[in-house]
Design a protein around this motif. Structure first.
Motif, PDB file in Angstrom:
ATOM      1  N   GLU A  99      -0.442  -9.701   7.136  1.00  0.00           N
ATOM      2  CA  GLU A  99       0.114  -9.877   5.787  1.00  0.00           C
ATOM      3  C   GLU A  99      -0.622  -9.000   4.780  1.00  0.00           C
ATOM      4  OE1 GLU A  99       0.242 -13.215   2.235  1.00  0.00           O
ATOM      5  OE2 GLU A  99      -0.061 -13.901   4.302  1.00  0.00           O
ATOM      6  N   ARG A 100      -1.943  -8.974   4.893  1.00  0.00           N
ATOM      7  CA  ARG A 100      -2.740  -8.174   3.958  1.00  0.00           C
ATOM      8  C   ARG A 100      -2.379  -6.696   4.061  1.00  0.00           C
ATOM      9  NH1 ARG A 100      -6.714  -4.868   3.640  1.00  0.00           N
ATOM     10  NH2 ARG A 100      -6.952  -4.778   5.908  1.00  0.00           N
ATOM     11  N   VAL A 101      -2.170  -6.213   5.273  1.00  0.00           N
ATOM     12  CA  VAL A 101      -1.837  -4.806   5.479  1.00  0.00           C
ATOM     13  C   VAL A 101      -0.473  -4.456   4.881  1.00  0.00           C
ATOM     14  CG1 VAL A 101      -1.249  -3.105   7.268  1.00  0.00           C
ATOM     15  CG2 VAL A 101      -3.308  -4.511   7.501  1.00  0.00           C
ATOM     16  N   LEU A 102       0.491  -5.382   4.991  1.00  0.00           N
ATOM     17  CA  LEU A 102       1.838  -5.109   4.500  1.00  0.00           C
ATOM     18  C   LEU A 102       1.999  -5.376   3.008  1.00  0.00           C
ATOM     19  CD1 LEU A 102       4.216  -6.454   7.309  1.00  0.00           C
ATOM     20  CD2 LEU A 102       3.468  -4.111   6.879  1.00  0.00           C
ATOM     21  N   TYR A 103       1.022  -6.026   2.402  1.00  0.00           N
ATOM     22  CA  TYR A 103       1.178  -6.398   0.994  1.00  0.00           C
ATOM     23  C   TYR A 103       1.428  -5.185   0.089  1.00  0.00           C
ATOM     24  CZ  TYR A 103       0.469  -8.549  -3.540  1.00  0.00           C
ATOM     25  OH  TYR A 103       0.643  -8.974  -4.825  1.00  0.00           O
ATOM     26  N   PRO A 104       0.647  -4.108   0.178  1.00  0.00           N
ATOM     27  CA  PRO A 104       0.943  -2.944  -0.686  1.00  0.00           C
ATOM     28  C   PRO A 104       2.333  -2.375  -0.432  1.00  0.00           C
ATOM     29  CG  PRO A 104      -1.263  -2.776   0.256  1.00  0.00           C
ATOM     30  CD  PRO A 104      -0.576  -3.890   0.980  1.00  0.00           C
ATOM     31  N   LEU A 105       2.764  -2.381   0.832  1.00  0.00           N
ATOM     32  CA  LEU A 105       4.095  -1.884   1.174  1.00  0.00           C
ATOM     33  C   LEU A 105       5.176  -2.696   0.472  1.00  0.00           C
ATOM     34  CD1 LEU A 105       5.841  -0.067   3.194  1.00  0.00           C
ATOM     35  CD2 LEU A 105       5.851  -2.093   4.646  1.00  0.00           C
ATOM     36  N   SER A 106       4.989  -4.003   0.402  1.00  0.00           N
ATOM     37  CA  SER A 106       5.999  -4.877  -0.183  1.00  0.00           C
ATOM     38  C   SER A 106       6.155  -4.676  -1.674  1.00  0.00           C
ATOM     39  CB  SER A 106       5.652  -6.345   0.101  1.00  0.00           C
ATOM     40  OG  SER A 106       4.513  -6.762  -0.636  1.00  0.00           O
TER      41      SER A 106
ATOM     42  N   HIS B 138       0.824   0.844  11.162  1.00  0.00           N
ATOM     43  CA  HIS B 138       1.659   2.019  11.390  1.00  0.00           C
ATOM     44  C   HIS B 138       2.835   2.027  10.406  1.00  0.00           C
ATOM     45  CE1 HIS B 138       2.910   5.337  14.078  1.00  0.00           C
ATOM     46  NE2 HIS B 138       4.127   4.993  13.694  1.00  0.00           N
ATOM     47  N   ILE B 139       3.468   0.876  10.232  1.00  0.00           N
ATOM     48  CA  ILE B 139       4.585   0.783   9.297  1.00  0.00           C
ATOM     49  C   ILE B 139       4.131   1.126   7.885  1.00  0.00           C
ATOM     50  CG2 ILE B 139       6.237  -0.794   8.224  1.00  0.00           C
ATOM     51  CD1 ILE B 139       6.284  -2.321  10.905  1.00  0.00           C
ATOM     52  N   ALA B 140       3.002   0.555   7.482  1.00  0.00           N
ATOM     53  CA  ALA B 140       2.483   0.809   6.132  1.00  0.00           C
ATOM     54  C   ALA B 140       2.150   2.277   5.929  1.00  0.00           C
ATOM     55  CB  ALA B 140       1.250  -0.057   5.888  1.00  0.00           C
ATOM     56  N   ARG B 141       1.799   2.964   6.998  1.00  0.00           N
ATOM     57  CA  ARG B 141       1.416   4.369   6.904  1.00  0.00           C
ATOM     58  C   ARG B 141       2.629   5.290   6.779  1.00  0.00           C
ATOM     59  NH1 ARG B 141      -1.658   4.183  10.846  1.00  0.00           N
ATOM     60  NH2 ARG B 141      -0.357   5.036  12.496  1.00  0.00           N
ATOM     61  N   ILE B 142       3.748   4.950   7.407  1.00  0.00           N
ATOM     62  CA  ILE B 142       4.861   5.890   7.467  1.00  0.00           C
ATOM     63  C   ILE B 142       5.986   5.583   6.477  1.00  0.00           C
ATOM     64  CG2 ILE B 142       4.401   6.385   9.892  1.00  0.00           C
ATOM     65  CD1 ILE B 142       6.811   4.693  10.637  1.00  0.00           C
ATOM     66  N   ALA B 143       6.032   4.364   5.926  1.00  0.00           N
ATOM     67  CA  ALA B 143       7.129   4.002   5.017  1.00  0.00           C
ATOM     68  C   ALA B 143       6.843   4.524   3.616  1.00  0.00           C
ATOM     69  CB  ALA B 143       7.323   2.487   5.003  1.00  0.00           C
ATOM     70  N   ARG B 144       7.650   5.404   3.125  1.00  0.00           N
ATOM     71  CA  ARG B 144       7.457   5.973   1.800  1.00  0.00           C
ATOM     72  C   ARG B 144       8.058   5.038   0.752  1.00  0.00           C
ATOM     73  NH1 ARG B 144      11.525  10.380  -0.286  1.00  0.00           N
ATOM     74  NH2 ARG B 144      11.050   9.077  -2.096  1.00  0.00           N
ATOM     75  N   PRO B 145       7.646   5.131  -0.505  1.00  0.00           N
ATOM     76  CA  PRO B 145       8.192   4.261  -1.557  1.00  0.00           C
ATOM     77  C   PRO B 145       9.714   4.349  -1.628  1.00  0.00           C
ATOM     78  CG  PRO B 145       6.253   5.402  -2.364  1.00  0.00           C
ATOM     79  CD  PRO B 145       6.552   5.994  -1.022  1.00  0.00           C
TER      80      PRO B 145
ATOM     81  N   ASP C  27       8.077   6.702  16.669  1.00  0.00           N
ATOM     82  CA  ASP C  27       8.727   6.621  15.368  1.00  0.00           C
ATOM     83  C   ASP C  27       9.477   7.900  15.046  1.00  0.00           C
ATOM     84  OD1 ASP C  27       7.249   8.395  13.331  1.00  0.00           O
ATOM     85  OD2 ASP C  27       5.571   7.254  14.142  1.00  0.00           O
ATOM     86  N   LEU C  28      10.590   7.709  14.362  1.00  0.00           N
ATOM     87  CA  LEU C  28      11.409   8.794  13.853  1.00  0.00           C
ATOM     88  C   LEU C  28      11.518   8.609  12.346  1.00  0.00           C
ATOM     89  CD1 LEU C  28      14.290   8.856  16.491  1.00  0.00           C
ATOM     90  CD2 LEU C  28      12.807  10.786  15.959  1.00  0.00           C
ATOM     91  N   ARG C  29      11.126   9.611  11.582  1.00  0.00           N
ATOM     92  CA  ARG C  29      11.195   9.515  10.134  1.00  0.00           C
ATOM     93  C   ARG C  29      12.645   9.607   9.680  1.00  0.00           C
ATOM     94  NH1 ARG C  29       5.657  10.161   8.905  1.00  0.00           N
ATOM     95  NH2 ARG C  29       4.696   9.474  10.867  1.00  0.00           N
ATOM     96  N   PRO C  30      12.999   8.925   8.590  1.00  0.00           N
ATOM     97  CA  PRO C  30      14.398   8.865   8.158  1.00  0.00           C
ATOM     98  C   PRO C  30      15.021  10.239   7.882  1.00  0.00           C
ATOM     99  CG  PRO C  30      13.119   7.164   7.071  1.00  0.00           C
ATOM    100  CD  PRO C  30      12.137   8.045   7.778  1.00  0.00           C
TER     101      PRO C  30
END
Length: 306
Positions: A208-215, A183-190, A145-148
């Motif tokens: 789905e449960r893991v990505l729910y807070p991210l969404s 991993h996505i949920a951990r690195i994606a900032r608001p 992964d590369l951070r934005p």
């Protein structure tokens, strides 16, 4: 300038770089409202970009009362609100699935090759709009992964990783997809726009449960890559190969019908899960031009090139 998408079995870094000339034909910032409508959601004007606190000032008629700063209001006795400003550059995270299940096709290009082209096109489009581009590339055993960041350096490193990630041995789809979702949920900032390009093999209730807070605080967009053979398995005898070994495959009418039913159910389940995540879903097949399919799926209309 004419630029073709990749064909065949290899991801070519030079071709990915060349897709820059098509970035203007896929304006990602314009499809946001259309995709939100498709997902059945109402999104505030600030969602999809990060917001920075700017100042506290006195309340003025017409201000949103939800922005009221009650502490300052109570201290001063006069109504005050918090003022926020949008970040100039939206963080964009482009996640590309290069697992063994993506190493398949019967038409034009392997699913992994098509996915890499789409990831590169997203990256160039985001950069042309001034967004901060980052990415995640994963196979069955590793992720990179590369951070934005702004500028070409991170984008070119991402394209290089797309082209250099090896085909790995198949692993269990569900655990690996779950690891990637975590991993996505951990690195994606608001405020991040998260694009996931995959065949979505192994995406289940736990994913789905893991990505729910991210969404709740990011714009999540899904691209489903498939081959016509997967959704409409023809009856008959076929020779199949993984590049090293060759086998003969016999498909009866009964097994064909069962496969089609299973495919339709799997797609319906995926659509339901992504709908709950408020994540619009765009379908891409290996047989057709990816740009036209993306424009149609994003509500931008077909005919991106002449």
């Amino acid at each position: 300038m004419h630029q073709e998408f990749s064909t065949g079995t290899e991801i070519d870094a030079e071709r990915l770089a060349g897709l820059r000339v098509l970035a203007g034909l896929l304006p990602l910032h314009r499809q946001k409202k259309i995709l939100n409508d498709q997902a059945g959601t109402h999104t505030s004007r600030l969602r999809g970009r990060g917001i920075d606190f700017s100042e506290v000032r006195e309340y003025q008629p017409g201000d949103d009362i939800r922005s009221m700063d009650w502490r300052v209001t109570a201290r001063t006795g006069d109504a005050h609100i918090k003022v926020f400003r949008e970040e100039r550059e939206r963080p964009v995270l482009i996640c590309c699935d290069l697992r063994a299940s993506m190493n398949f096709a019967t038409r034009r290009a392997l699913k992994r090759v098509v996915a890499a082209d789409i990831a590169a096109l997203f990256a160039w489009s985001a950069m042309s709009h001034g967004d901060r581009v980052g990415g995640l590339v994963f196979n069955d055993t590793h992720e990179f992964d590369l951070r934005p960041h702004t500028g070409r350096k991170t984008l070119m490193a991402y394209l290089h990783q797309l082209a250099s990630t090896p085909v790995s041995q198949p692993a269990e789809a569900a655990p690996r997809m779950l690891d990637i979702c975590r991993h996505i949920a951990r690195i994606a900032r608001p405020g991040t726009a998260v694009y996931i390009i995959s065949d979505w093999s192994g995406f289940d209730d736990e994913c789905e449960r893991v990505l729910y807070p991210l969404s709740r605080h990011c714009d999540l967009l899904a691209v489903h890559v498939s081959d016509p053979f997967e959704r409409d398995l023809p009856a008959g005898h076929f020779d199949v190969t993984d590049g090293n070994q060759r086998r003969s495959l016999h498909v009866s009418d009964k097994s064909r019908q069962e496969h089609q039913q299973h495919w339709r159910q799997a797609v319906a389940d995926l659509q339901t899960r992504l709908m709950r995540l408020r994540a619009p879903l765009t379908f891409i097949t290996t047989e057709n031009d990816p740009l036209d399919q993306l424009r149609q799926g994003f509500g931008l209309g077909g005919g991106g090139r002449r």
